[in-house]
Design a protein around this motif. Sequence first.
Motif, PDB file in Angstrom:
ATOM      1  N   VAL A  40     -17.899  20.298 -24.263  1.00 37.83           N
ATOM      2  CA  VAL A  40     -17.224  20.337 -25.593  1.00 37.83           C
ATOM      3  C   VAL A  40     -17.672  21.645 -26.262  1.00 37.83           C
ATOM      4  O   VAL A  40     -18.943  21.812 -26.334  1.00 37.83           O
ATOM      5  CB  VAL A  40     -17.522  18.858 -26.569  1.00 37.83           C
ATOM      6  CG1 VAL A  40     -17.145  19.350 -27.867  1.00 37.83           C
ATOM      7  CG2 VAL A  40     -17.007  17.845 -25.732  1.00 37.83           C
ATOM      8  N   GLY A  43     -16.282  21.411 -32.822  1.00 32.73           N
ATOM      9  CA  GLY A  43     -15.535  20.282 -33.459  1.00 32.73           C
ATOM     10  C   GLY A  43     -15.463  20.449 -35.085  1.00 32.73           C
ATOM     11  O   GLY A  43     -16.078  21.364 -35.463  1.00 32.73           O
ATOM     12  N   GLU A  44     -14.451  19.927 -35.542  1.00 28.54           N
ATOM     13  CA  GLU A  44     -14.234  20.096 -36.982  1.00 28.54           C
ATOM     14  C   GLU A  44     -13.284  18.962 -37.398  1.00 28.54           C
ATOM     15  O   GLU A  44     -12.495  18.877 -37.009  1.00 28.54           O
ATOM     16  CB  GLU A  44     -13.621  21.732 -37.316  1.00 28.54           C
ATOM     17  CG  GLU A  44     -13.350  21.800 -38.700  1.00 28.54           C
ATOM     18  CD  GLU A  44     -12.688  23.313 -39.080  1.00 28.54           C
ATOM     19  OE1 GLU A  44     -13.532  24.172 -39.295  1.00 28.54           O
ATOM     20  OE2 GLU A  44     -11.459  23.384 -39.194  1.00 28.54           O
ATOM     21  N   THR A  47     -11.210  16.525 -35.456  1.00 26.45           N
ATOM     22  CA  THR A  47     -10.652  17.190 -33.988  1.00 26.45           C
ATOM     23  C   THR A  47     -11.881  17.756 -33.119  1.00 26.45           C
ATOM     24  O   THR A  47     -12.819  18.234 -33.920  1.00 26.45           O
ATOM     25  CB  THR A  47      -9.763  18.216 -34.328  1.00 26.45           C
ATOM     26  OG1 THR A  47      -8.794  17.721 -34.945  1.00 26.45           O
ATOM     27  CG2 THR A  47      -9.200  18.833 -33.073  1.00 26.45           C
ATOM     28  N   PHE A  48     -11.937  17.733 -31.938  1.00 30.90           N
ATOM     29  CA  PHE A  48     -12.885  18.483 -31.211  1.00 30.90           C
ATOM     30  C   PHE A  48     -12.397  19.222 -29.930  1.00 30.90           C
ATOM     31  O   PHE A  48     -11.033  19.062 -29.735  1.00 30.90           O
ATOM     32  CB  PHE A  48     -14.301  17.743 -30.518  1.00 30.90           C
ATOM     33  CG  PHE A  48     -14.089  16.717 -29.604  1.00 30.90           C
ATOM     34  CD1 PHE A  48     -13.797  16.909 -28.280  1.00 30.90           C
ATOM     35  CD2 PHE A  48     -13.308  15.219 -30.140  1.00 30.90           C
ATOM     36  CE1 PHE A  48     -13.446  16.008 -27.230  1.00 30.90           C
ATOM     37  CE2 PHE A  48     -13.142  14.410 -28.986  1.00 30.90           C
ATOM     38  CZ  PHE A  48     -13.104  14.554 -27.852  1.00 30.90           C
ATOM     39  N   TRP A  49     -12.620  20.410 -29.406  1.00 33.04           N
ATOM     40  CA  TRP A  49     -12.130  21.275 -28.330  1.00 33.04           C
ATOM     41  C   TRP A  49     -13.167  21.182 -27.243  1.00 33.04           C
ATOM     42  O   TRP A  49     -14.516  21.228 -27.415  1.00 33.04           O
ATOM     43  CB  TRP A  49     -11.721  22.526 -29.008  1.00 33.04           C
ATOM     44  CG  TRP A  49     -10.886  22.611 -29.942  1.00 33.04           C
ATOM     45  CD1 TRP A  49      -9.795  23.250 -30.026  1.00 33.04           C
ATOM     46  CD2 TRP A  49     -11.052  22.555 -31.512  1.00 33.04           C
ATOM     47  NE1 TRP A  49      -8.991  23.418 -31.203  1.00 33.04           N
ATOM     48  CE2 TRP A  49      -9.850  22.794 -32.025  1.00 33.04           C
ATOM     49  CE3 TRP A  49     -12.167  21.897 -32.123  1.00 33.04           C
ATOM     50  CZ2 TRP A  49      -9.498  22.713 -33.340  1.00 33.04           C
ATOM     51  CZ3 TRP A  49     -11.889  21.774 -33.755  1.00 33.04           C
ATOM     52  CH2 TRP A  49     -10.447  21.938 -34.181  1.00 33.04           C
ATOM     53  N   ASP A  58     -10.099  13.078 -32.383  1.00 33.69           N
ATOM     54  CA  ASP A  58     -11.359  11.976 -32.059  1.00 33.69           C
ATOM     55  C   ASP A  58     -11.070  10.720 -32.629  1.00 33.69           C
ATOM     56  O   ASP A  58     -11.403  10.119 -33.647  1.00 33.69           O
ATOM     57  CB  ASP A  58     -12.442  12.556 -32.571  1.00 33.69           C
ATOM     58  CG  ASP A  58     -13.777  11.894 -31.904  1.00 33.69           C
ATOM     59  OD1 ASP A  58     -13.498  10.751 -31.464  1.00 33.69           O
ATOM     60  OD2 ASP A  58     -14.690  12.421 -32.176  1.00 33.69           O
ATOM     61  N   GLN A  62     -16.541   9.752 -31.693  1.00 30.75           N
ATOM     62  CA  GLN A  62     -17.573   9.745 -30.728  1.00 30.75           C
ATOM     63  C   GLN A  62     -18.155   8.220 -30.430  1.00 30.75           C
ATOM     64  O   GLN A  62     -16.944   7.824 -29.565  1.00 30.75           O
ATOM     65  CB  GLN A  62     -18.469  10.677 -31.151  1.00 30.75           C
ATOM     66  CG  GLN A  62     -18.177  12.124 -31.243  1.00 30.75           C
ATOM     67  CD  GLN A  62     -17.804  12.773 -30.181  1.00 30.75           C
ATOM     68  OE1 GLN A  62     -18.611  12.741 -29.205  1.00 30.75           O
ATOM     69  NE2 GLN A  62     -16.442  12.906 -29.981  1.00 30.75           N
ATOM     70  N   HIS A  70     -16.460  15.726 -37.846  1.00 27.08           N
ATOM     71  CA  HIS A  70     -17.361  16.882 -37.246  1.00 27.08           C
ATOM     72  C   HIS A  70     -17.290  18.126 -38.198  1.00 27.08           C
ATOM     73  O   HIS A  70     -16.556  18.391 -38.888  1.00 27.08           O
ATOM     74  CB  HIS A  70     -16.431  17.575 -35.896  1.00 27.08           C
ATOM     75  CG  HIS A  70     -16.345  16.557 -35.009  1.00 27.08           C
ATOM     76  ND1 HIS A  70     -17.252  16.424 -33.806  1.00 27.08           N
ATOM     77  CD2 HIS A  70     -15.157  15.820 -34.569  1.00 27.08           C
ATOM     78  CE1 HIS A  70     -16.922  15.582 -32.880  1.00 27.08           C
ATOM     79  NE2 HIS A  70     -15.629  15.046 -33.377  1.00 27.08           N
TER      80      HIS A  70
END
Length: 455
Positions: A40, A43-44, A47-49, A58, A62, A70
């Motif tokens: 990973v 994240g913000e 959403t994470f990338w 997300d 998590q 995030h």
Amino acid sequence: MSDTLTIEPDLETEARVRADDRAHVFHSWSAQALIDPLPVAAGEGSTFWDYQGNAYLDFSSQLVNLNLGHQHPDLVRAIQDQAGRLATIQPSMANDVRGELARRIAEVAPGDLNKVFFTNGGADANENAVRMARAVTGKRKVLSMYRSYHGNTTTAISLTGDPRRWANEPGDGSVAHFFGPYPYRSPFHSTTPEEEAQRALEHLEQVIVLEGASTIAAIILESIVGTNGVLVPPPGYLQGVRELCDRFGIVFIADEVMVGFGRVGEWFAVDRFGVTPDLITFAKGVNSGYVPLGGVVISDRIASHFDTVAFPGGLTYSGHPLACAAGVATFEVFERDGILERVRDLGTRVVEPRLREIAANHASVGDVRGAGLFWAIELVKSTETREPLVPFNAAGADAAPVAAVAAACKKAGVWPFTHFNRLHVAPPLVIAEDELRHGLDVIDRALEVADEYAV
């Protein structure tokens, strides 16, 4: 999805992260050679990338802990400011953010739960709550539910009522399990929620009598069962547990590690049921896991026992200032942004009706249940027989149908939470309404995969 953050593909960094992980990181609950963890990048918000630039909504927060999402700027700033002022101090000294967070927690806790013992997470919160109950009552035994999870330390894993306990036995030998209410798969052959509560309480009373009330220090249960099914107690059940504890001199411990701090639209899930336990354990949502933190909220009766008797426990990082600073900021965000109100609104106005619609449209959906932003979709082979889509504790090929549903969600950019034959809906509490609706739409389409296995 985020409007302000984009991640460009960085395959070189991805390869390095993956190589280091595979060579040196030992992962929880896993056969190490059979997993391939996703690297990973960032994240913000909700959403994470990954390092290929793929974005994932997300939908699991998590591990159902990232309540404020995030990189929430208020939480990040609070940690940075605290680190610049006082990064750490031992727990035997007084600290401003530790004291303020304890006060804020006590102010929103029910009844006379006025003191807080801070831990590093949920498992040690449950360990120490049991230790308190045993010290106060002079009794040893603890009752806990099947279909529960309370942590991975010795007593906590013994309390756990799911297969993660099995390989860790023998553990704490002073634990006995009982059946909690589960209307969809009633162990008591009930036909209504009210009947389920009544029969589950009669069963619990029988267990108390047969195990010996004079030997039982505590009953611990998740106010709403988390990983093992999002099982919302039927009307009257928690009130009945409270009455049994009072009648037999047993400490009532509510495990709110997963459902506390807004997950179901209340500070604590017990508030939905008008019940005051003797001890509440928490972690996760208190500061969204930005720095590890958990704790026990303690009633005056339990706390007073230790006025002149030393509590036999402690942790080097109890009430760590960086963690507590994020906790204080969490309270400020909740109050400023009306988080509890928006969770209740989104749960009743968006999630529940959409899940009811999804259930009606899919042969593989046997039940949907939950509250706030915490729901389960239970998948079955047949809605008539209620046979689970995959067997209990399924792994490998046996778990393939649910794995295929999860893969379809991920391919569409939604990261789901799955456990056995269920998908859980547990996004960050700050998720935008359009993101929430999009995630539910993705799940709706992904369930077409499950329908192929249904009869």
